[in-house]
Design an enzyme around this catalytic site. Structure first.
Site, PDB file in Angstrom:
ATOM      1  N   LYS A 272      -5.651   4.353   2.711  1.00  0.00           N
ATOM      2  CA  LYS A 272      -4.893   4.144   3.954  1.00  0.00           C
ATOM      3  C   LYS A 272      -3.724   5.142   4.021  1.00  0.00           C
ATOM      4  O   LYS A 272      -2.702   4.972   3.383  1.00  0.00           O
ATOM      5  CB  LYS A 272      -4.326   2.726   4.022  1.00  0.00           C
ATOM      6  CG  LYS A 272      -3.647   2.468   5.345  1.00  0.00           C
ATOM      7  CD  LYS A 272      -2.515   1.493   5.188  1.00  0.00           C
ATOM      8  CE  LYS A 272      -1.261   1.745   5.953  1.00  0.00           C
ATOM      9  NZ  LYS A 272      -1.069   2.852   6.819  1.00  0.00           N
TER      10      LYS A 272
ATOM     11  N   GLU B 249       5.781   4.648  -6.195  1.00  0.00           N
ATOM     12  CA  GLU B 249       6.685   5.801  -6.130  1.00  0.00           C
ATOM     13  C   GLU B 249       7.502   5.591  -4.865  1.00  0.00           C
ATOM     14  O   GLU B 249       6.959   5.639  -3.774  1.00  0.00           O
ATOM     15  CB  GLU B 249       5.841   7.077  -6.040  1.00  0.00           C
ATOM     16  CG  GLU B 249       6.647   8.316  -6.029  1.00  0.00           C
ATOM     17  CD  GLU B 249       7.515   8.370  -7.252  1.00  0.00           C
ATOM     18  OE1 GLU B 249       8.732   8.393  -7.075  1.00  0.00           O
ATOM     19  OE2 GLU B 249       6.970   8.332  -8.375  1.00  0.00           O
TER      20      GLU B 249
ATOM     21  N   CYS C  55      11.264  12.584  -1.264  1.00  0.00           N
ATOM     22  CA  CYS C  55      11.920  11.595  -2.124  1.00  0.00           C
ATOM     23  C   CYS C  55      12.592  12.293  -3.301  1.00  0.00           C
ATOM     24  O   CYS C  55      13.381  11.688  -4.009  1.00  0.00           O
ATOM     25  CB  CYS C  55      10.944  10.525  -2.569  1.00  0.00           C
ATOM     26  SG  CYS C  55       9.566  11.154  -3.457  1.00  0.00           S
TER      27      CYS C  55
HETATM   28  C1  UN1 Z   1       7.940  17.544  -4.434  1.00  0.00           C
HETATM   29  O1  UN1 Z   1       9.164  17.494  -4.379  1.00  0.00           O
HETATM   30  O2  UN1 Z   1       7.339  18.603  -4.647  1.00  0.00           O
HETATM   31  O3  UN1 Z   1       7.432  11.626  -1.360  1.00  0.00           O
HETATM   32  C2  UN1 Z   1       7.075  16.374  -4.302  1.00  0.00           C
HETATM   33  C3  UN1 Z   1       7.965  12.536  -1.998  1.00  0.00           C
HETATM   34  C4  UN1 Z   1       7.480  12.743  -3.396  1.00  0.00           C
HETATM   35  C5  UN1 Z   1       6.830  14.059  -3.579  1.00  0.00           C
HETATM   36  C6  UN1 Z   1       7.790  15.149  -3.836  1.00  0.00           C
HETATM   37  N1  UN1 Z   1       6.563  11.703  -3.741  1.00  0.00           N
HETATM   38  O4  UN1 Z   1       8.835  13.204  -1.515  1.00  0.00           O
END
Ligand code: UN1
Length: 478
Positions: free
Chosen positions: A172, A247, A281
């Site tokens: 999803k 995450e 993130c």
């Molecule tokens: C990155 O900084 O290369 O959602 C990846 C996000 C993270 C991925 C970052 N899970 O921003």
């Protein structure tokens, strides 16, 4: 009438009520109409994945290798087109869109190789005449729930290892950006995946996501998204005693010490805080700067921000694309107001901009005179907004960096080996960056955080096996 993109359930493309996928750089531009799965569709997808699991979990390694390899090759061959689709639906610049597409191809390529390197261990038992085998087996049906900010890389880093290790999938993607997800599912389907191994159920979290959470037939869930939704995934998963991986975000510090190379510090700060419109993130939203370099750093970052072009993501020369939608824009503006009320000084930016095409354009914003206790320093904003927090010395910088509920990525810019070494050991985060931005990670090494950012095994690289397999220990007396 724009094209209709359907869900893939049990190897068939299935119609459904569709919604438009809108370009945030130009809200008159509709990328396509994307079907939304119903609760029944989601249940059918789960049943299809369950039925496909016994055969796929025992499939030949060359079969898995071939599908992953072909997918990597097709994504690479179509990187300009897919990168453009990504920028069009999400709003990161075309260079960033193509870069992320290449990263997705590299991830499929990596796991194509891993499929040929599955291994176990044979050990002697403590009992003479008995041997012990330790093997890894697929977990079962994996629910994959992905966010809107990395529309191709995050689906790739969850789907590729899931397939590599023999799992079947109910996928999803974020309701806001289904385009790249649809494209990679189409590629994998044509690359020869058997029916039901990978099911695509685009749609709403409250309908499709909830059906995945509530199903006793989902054996594991991997989720990237908000803290609030992560908690719901966790609670539902404990209820079903299933494996889960979360995450959820960050409030990542970038420490800049007096001895830093100023150019590197500015590069890391501007890239980490504002590229991809700050919608990562791993973004550096807290710039923690020691007294001796503080004023020079603020001046240099501000000068750099003045030169950044905020415009349509697909336009050549754009450095920062739009915010993803009106609701995210509202959140960014809310925090800009909160920061001012809390007494931080808006040293640059923060205004809504008008461009040739109607979109959600926001001038990157830099707060100074912020403290680590302010809400703008504690809560994830997820936009092009960063605060500078002035500190006395390294010890205060480290303490401030760690004083957060999150722990995803933590950076330092310094020329001191002593401080760099100490920081690597003492930063409370899953990833530590020395003289490189907090965001923008490699595809072949573990990714993930500590504290409130993440839960469960790390993603990516060989560590992905921790989540996508279970270990079996077999004893044989011969
Ligand atoms: C990155 O900084 O290369 O959602 C990846 C996000 C993270 C991925 C970052 N899970 O921003």
């Amino acid at each position: 009438m724009s094209e209709l993109f359907r869900n893939l359930i049990g190897g068939e493309w299935v119609d459904g009520e569709a919604i438009p996928n809108i370009n945030p750089s130009d809200t008159n531009d509709v990328v396509g109409e994307y079907a939304r799965a119903s609760k029944d569709d989601a249940q059918a997808a789960i049943a299809a994945a369950k039925a496909a699991f016994p055969a796929w979990s025992r499939s030949g390694l060359l079969e898995r290798h071939a599908v992953l390899r072909k997918t990597a090759d097709e994504i690479t061959a179509r990187k300009e087109e897919l990168g453009r689709l990504l920028s069009r639906e999400e709003g990161k610049t075309l260079a960033e869109g193509i870069g992320e597409t290449v990263r997705a191809a590299q991830i499929f390529d990596f796991f194509a190789g891993e499929a040929l390197r599955l291994a176990g261990e044979i050990l002697p038992s403590v009992r003479p005449g008995v041997s012990v085998e330790v093997t890894r087996e697929a977990v079962g049906v994996v629910g994959i729930i992905t966010p809107w900010n990395f529309p191709i890389a995050i689906p790739a880093w969850k789907i590729a290892p899931a397939l590599c290790y023999g799992n079947t999938i109910v996928f999803k993607p974020a309701d806001l950006v289904p385009g790249c997800s649809w494209a990679i599912v189409d590629i994998l389907h044509r690359a020869g995946l058997p029916k039901g191994v990978l099911n695509l159920v685009m749609g709403q979290g409250s309908v499709v996501g909830q059906t995945i959470l509530d199903s006793p037939d989902i054996d594991a869930i991997t989720f990237t998204g908000s803290v609030a939704t992560g908690r719901r995934v966790a609670a539902a998963s404990v209820e079903h005693m299933r494996k889960f991986q979360l995450e959820m975000g960050g409030k990542n510090p970038l420490v800049v010490l007096d001895d830093a190379n100023l150019d590197i510090a500015v590069d890391c700060a501007v890239n980490g805080a504002f590229f991809s419109t700050g919608q990562r993130c791993t973004a550096s939203s807290r710039l923690i700067v020691t007294e001796g370099i503080h004023d020079r750093f603020v001046e240099a970052v501000t000068a750099r921000l003045k030169g950044l072009v905020v415009d349509n993501a697909l336009k050549a020369g754009t450095h920062i694309g739009p915010v993803v939608d009106e609701s995210q824009m509202g959140q960014d503006e809310k925090y800009l107001a909160i920061g001012r009320e809390e007494g931080a000084k808006l040293a640059f930016g923060g205004e809504r901009l008008t461009r040739e095409t109607p979109g959600f354009y926001l001038q990157p914003a830099l707060f100074t005179e912020a403290t680590n206790q302010m809400r703008i320093s504690r809560e994830e904003i997820f936009g092009p907004v960063a605060s500078v927090i002035r500190v006395k010395d390294y010890d205060e910088a480290l303490h401030t960096a760690n004083d957060t509920p999150f722990g995803l990525s933590s950076g330092i810019v310094t020329t001191s080996l002593k401080h760099a070494t100490h920081y690597k050991r003492n930063a409370q985060a899953g990833m530590v960056m020395v003289n490189v931005p907090t965001a923008g990670v490699d595809f072949h090494v573990p990714f993930g955080g500590s504290k409130g950012s993440s839960y469960g095994p790390k993603e990516q690289g060989r560590y992905a096996a921790e989540f996508y397999t279970t270990v079996k220990t077999a004893y044989t007396a011969a």
